[in-house]
Design an enzyme around this catalytic site. Structure first.
Site, short mmCIF file in Angstrom:
data_model
loop_
_atom_site.label_atom_id
_atom_site.label_comp_id
_atom_site.label_asym_id
_atom_site.label_seq_id
_atom_site.Cartn_x
_atom_site.Cartn_y
_atom_site.Cartn_z
N LYS A 265 29.45 -13.84 32.74
CA LYS A 265 30.43 -13.47 33.75
C LYS A 265 29.79 -12.53 34.77
O LYS A 265 29.50 -11.38 34.48
CB LYS A 265 31.65 -12.77 33.14
CG LYS A 265 32.79 -12.70 34.17
CD LYS A 265 33.78 -11.60 33.95
CE LYS A 265 33.33 -10.26 34.42
NZ LYS A 265 33.15 -10.14 35.88
N GLU B 166 23.65 -1.66 28.55
CA GLU B 166 22.77 -0.97 29.49
C GLU B 166 23.70 -0.30 30.49
O GLU B 166 24.33 -0.97 31.29
CB GLU B 166 21.82 -1.98 30.15
CG GLU B 166 20.56 -1.34 30.66
CD GLU B 166 20.69 -0.94 32.11
OE1 GLU B 166 21.09 0.23 32.35
OE2 GLU B 166 20.40 -1.76 32.98
N CYS C 218 21.01 1.93 38.27
CA CYS C 218 21.38 2.71 37.08
C CYS C 218 20.36 3.81 36.81
O CYS C 218 20.69 4.86 36.28
CB CYS C 218 21.54 1.80 35.88
SG CYS C 218 20.19 0.65 35.69
N GLU D 162 27.63 10.11 37.31
CA GLU D 162 26.92 9.06 38.04
C GLU D 162 27.67 8.73 39.33
O GLU D 162 28.84 8.37 39.30
CB GLU D 162 26.79 7.80 37.17
CG GLU D 162 26.02 6.70 37.86
CD GLU D 162 25.79 5.47 36.98
OE1 GLU D 162 26.77 4.93 36.45
OE2 GLU D 162 24.62 5.06 36.82
P1 NAI Z 1 32.09 -1.85 35.89
O1 NAI Z 1 31.38 -1.32 34.70
O2 NAI Z 1 33.59 -1.85 35.87
O3 NAI Z 1 31.62 -3.37 36.17
C1 NAI Z 1 30.48 -3.99 35.61
C2 NAI Z 1 30.87 -5.35 35.04
O4 NAI Z 1 31.82 -5.16 34.00
C3 NAI Z 1 31.54 -6.30 36.03
O5 NAI Z 1 31.13 -7.61 35.77
C4 NAI Z 1 33.00 -6.15 35.70
O6 NAI Z 1 33.77 -7.28 36.05
C5 NAI Z 1 32.96 -5.96 34.21
N1 NAI Z 1 34.12 -5.28 33.64
C6 NAI Z 1 34.90 -4.32 34.21
N2 NAI Z 1 35.89 -3.96 33.37
C7 NAI Z 1 35.74 -4.69 32.24
C8 NAI Z 1 36.44 -4.75 31.02
N3 NAI Z 1 37.53 -4.01 30.77
N4 NAI Z 1 36.00 -5.62 30.07
C9 NAI Z 1 34.92 -6.37 30.28
N5 NAI Z 1 34.22 -6.36 31.43
C10 NAI Z 1 34.61 -5.52 32.40
O7 NAI Z 1 31.58 -1.08 37.14
P2 NAI Z 1 32.29 -0.98 38.59
O8 NAI Z 1 33.76 -0.78 38.42
O9 NAI Z 1 31.85 -2.12 39.39
O10 NAI Z 1 31.64 0.35 39.18
C11 NAI Z 1 32.13 1.63 38.81
C12 NAI Z 1 31.00 2.56 38.50
O11 NAI Z 1 30.30 2.09 37.36
C13 NAI Z 1 29.94 2.67 39.56
O12 NAI Z 1 30.28 3.58 40.55
C14 NAI Z 1 28.75 3.12 38.77
O13 NAI Z 1 28.78 4.51 38.55
C15 NAI Z 1 28.93 2.43 37.45
N6 NAI Z 1 28.09 1.22 37.38
C16 NAI Z 1 26.91 1.32 36.74
C17 NAI Z 1 26.07 0.25 36.68
C18 NAI Z 1 24.77 0.34 35.98
O14 NAI Z 1 23.96 -0.57 36.05
N7 NAI Z 1 24.51 1.41 35.26
C19 NAI Z 1 26.38 -1.04 37.32
C20 NAI Z 1 27.69 -1.05 37.94
C21 NAI Z 1 28.48 0.07 37.97
#
Ligand code: NAI
Ligand code: MG
Length: 532
Positions: A226, A302, A336, A435
């Site tokens: 996904k 990760e 990240c 972050e």
């Molecule tokens: P997120 O963690 O919500 O999204 C990442 C992935 O998880 C996306 O594919 C999303 O659809 C999925 N996802 C979201 N909620 C989920 C759930 N309940 N169950 C399963 N999958 C789920 O991150 P988002 O909302 O895009 O960004 C918010 C913050 O997260 C950012 O500001 C950043 O700080 C952090 N982030 C960190 C990342 C990293 O690589 N460390 C990457 C993306 C976001």
């Protein structure tokens, strides 16, 4: 390499040593030549136009069960880039069923390993052949500068498939001497885990898909991926390539959709054997919980970071400044492992900040698709608002704003934020602890090594760290003392499919890449035979 292979548009970051190093790594992977020919026309126009993009389930392109679609936005303009099928729980169920059928039939895992290797290698070739198209899609969908996509992310995706193609034929086990010699033969087998769910973020859409799919396939698993709702396009193009490479139906399924619906269903699905997630720590905890409350599927995570990038007074200062810049502002800070806490030894603190602010002032913001752009927009309005919110918090907390802090003027359509530097940040401020995932750095002075280690390790995260020093003993001493999955010495963000990737503490569970990912995607079986 001959000179006619030099980039037609010289990378504007060429003062930034590290990014040039990344591009020369791409040469080493053999993907550089294809990446060099920057297209005059947008090859992706055909891919983007027309019908909404569909889901890839069981080897077929299908609409979402509920018929819904969502828009993928171009963050440089705020305009709709493409319409995409919005997969929900029912579509995840269909995809998991297709993956299960392919796994149970052995249509992938029972192929001769050399055959699987050949196909994975071919996917790498196909990514390289279509490097321009992928780079344009990545840039339009995510906002990243096209040069970074062409010269790093796309070659990295190709290199990852080729690296794991090599492992498909090398998944060996061990024979063991046990306590009754000659009586029993014990040997181990590495077998695929089964149906693997993979949830990826939007910051490096294609590269993340490759890091997930390639090792899972090398080990013989079937996959449901996904992509992030912000950036679904390159994963859908990758699914086309996998189909063209004759990867059997149902072995890789791509379901675009939202996290709270499609993602959550994948994480809690009773017939998914393993879930691999990259994203926020907050959602990482939900994934672990969903596993515990469903079938205890294996989990690798990760997650976030607040990585220290550390400049000692004995560092090569121009190099350290360019590394401080690149460490936090690359990919608009949406990394990240971003070096978002910049620790600078007091003696060189003012000078380092002055130089950093000068570099920031020269940075050219623009749409990623323009080859002269050095920094693109953030991925979405939500991410922009979140980052601007943190900038406000920093001001209120009493940090000293020395560069940026706003949206750039005259670029209101897109989700741009100026590269922002806060000085004199205290380790207890929120901007030093949380972050931000955007172009914001918190500079923190330190006195000596002992002071530094305590401050640098004072975080819930442990993904990466950077150390800038000319003292080789100090470099190793500090690298050993930092709680981080990766420590860069006199460089930053260097990455290769060969080396492990993952974090200490709340930065996650497990290590991706290198041979380490094989542990994530196999079960180790012990066979004991009575031979006496
Ligand atoms: P997120 O963690 O919500 O999204 C990442 C992935 O998880 C996306 O594919 C999303 O659809 C999925 N996802 C979201 N909620 C989920 C759930 N309940 N169950 C399963 N999958 C789920 O991150 P988002 O909302 O895009 O960004 C918010 C913050 O997260 C950012 O500001 C950043 O700080 C952090 N982030 C960190 C990342 C990293 O690589 N460390 C990457 C993306 C976001
Ligand atoms: Mg979220």
């Amino acid at each position: 390499m001959t000179s006619d292979l030099e980039p037609r548009v010289v990378h504007p970051h060429r003062q930034v040593t590290s990014i040039n190093t990344l591009h020369s790594l791409a040469r080493g992977w053999g993907a550089y030549d294809a990446a060099m020919a920057i297209a005059e026309d947008l090859e992706v126009a055909a891919f983007l136009k027309g019908q909404p993009k569909k889901l890839f389930i069981g080897g077929r392109w299908v609409e979402a069960a509920g018929g819904k679609t969502f828009d993928s936005i171009n963050p440089a303009t705020g305009e709709v880039l493409a319409r995409v099928a919005e997969g929900g729980a029912e579509d995840i169920d269909r995809a998991v069923a297709a993956a299960r059928t392919s796994f149970d039939r052995g249509s992938w895992r029972d192929l001769p390993p050399a055959e699987r290797a050949r196909m994975l290698w071919q996917v790498g070739d196909m990514i390289e052949e279509r490097a321009n198209e992928f780079a344009q899609l990545e840039s339009l969908d995510n906002g990243m500068p096209i040069n970074d996509a062409l010269l790093f992310f796309v070659p990295m995706a190709a290199a990852t498939f080729r690296y794991y193609a090599g492992w498909a034929t090398k998944l060996d086990g061990a024979t063991q001497q046990i306590s009754a010699p000659g009586k029993y033969l014990s040997y181990t087998l590495r077998q695929p885990v089964g149906v693997v769910g993979q949830i990826i973020p939007w910051n490096f859409p294609l590269m993340m898909a490759a890091w997930k799919i390639a090792p899972a396939l090398a080990c013989g698993n079937s996959v449901v991926l996904k992509p992030a709702e912000e950036t679904p396009l390159s994963a859908l193009l990758l699914a086309e390539l996998l189909q063209d490479a004759d990867v059997p139906s149902g072995v890789v399924n791509v379901v675009s959709g939202y996290g709270e619906t499609a993602g959550a269903r994948l994480a809690s699905h009773p017939d998914v054997d393993k879930i691999a997630f990259t994203g926020s720590t907050e959602v990482g905890k939900l994934i672990a919980k969903a596993s515990a409350e469903s079938n205890l599927k294996r989990v690798s995570l990760e997650l976030g970071g607040k990585s220290p990038n550390i400049v000692f007074a004995d560092a090569d200062l121009p190099l350290a400044v360019s590394g401080a810049f690149f460490g936090v502002f690359w990919n608009q800070g949406q990394v990240c492992s971003a070096g978002s806490r910049l620790f600078v030894q007091e003696k060189v603190y003012d000078q380092t900040l002055d130089e950093l602010v000068k570099t920031v002032a020269e940075t050219r913001l623009g749409p990623g698709i323009d080859p002269m752009t050095q920094m693109g927009p953030l991925v979405s309005k939500a991410q922009m608002d979140r980052v601007l919110g943190y900038i406000q918090v920093g001001g209120k907390e009493g940090a000293r704003l020395v560069a940026g802090g706003k949206r750039p003027e005259g670029m209101d359509g897109g989700f741009f934020v100026q590269p922002t530097v806060f000085a004199d940040v205290d380790g207890n401020m929120r901007i030093a602890k949380e972050e931000i995932f955007g172009p914001v750095v918190s500079a923190i002075p330190f006195s000596d090594e002992e002071d530094l280690i305590a401050k640098a390790n004072n975080t819930i995260y442990g993904l990466a760290a950077g150390v800038w020093t000319r003292d080789v003993k100090r470099a190793h001493r500090v690298a050993h003392a930092l709680n981080a999955g990766t420590v860069y010495v006199n460089c930053y963000h260097i990455a290769d499919p060969v080396t492990p990737w993952g974090g200490f503490k709340q930065s996650g569970w497990g290590r991706e890449l290198g041979p380490y990912a094989l542990d994530l995607y196999t079960e180790l079986k012990n066979v004991i035979v009575d031979i006496a």
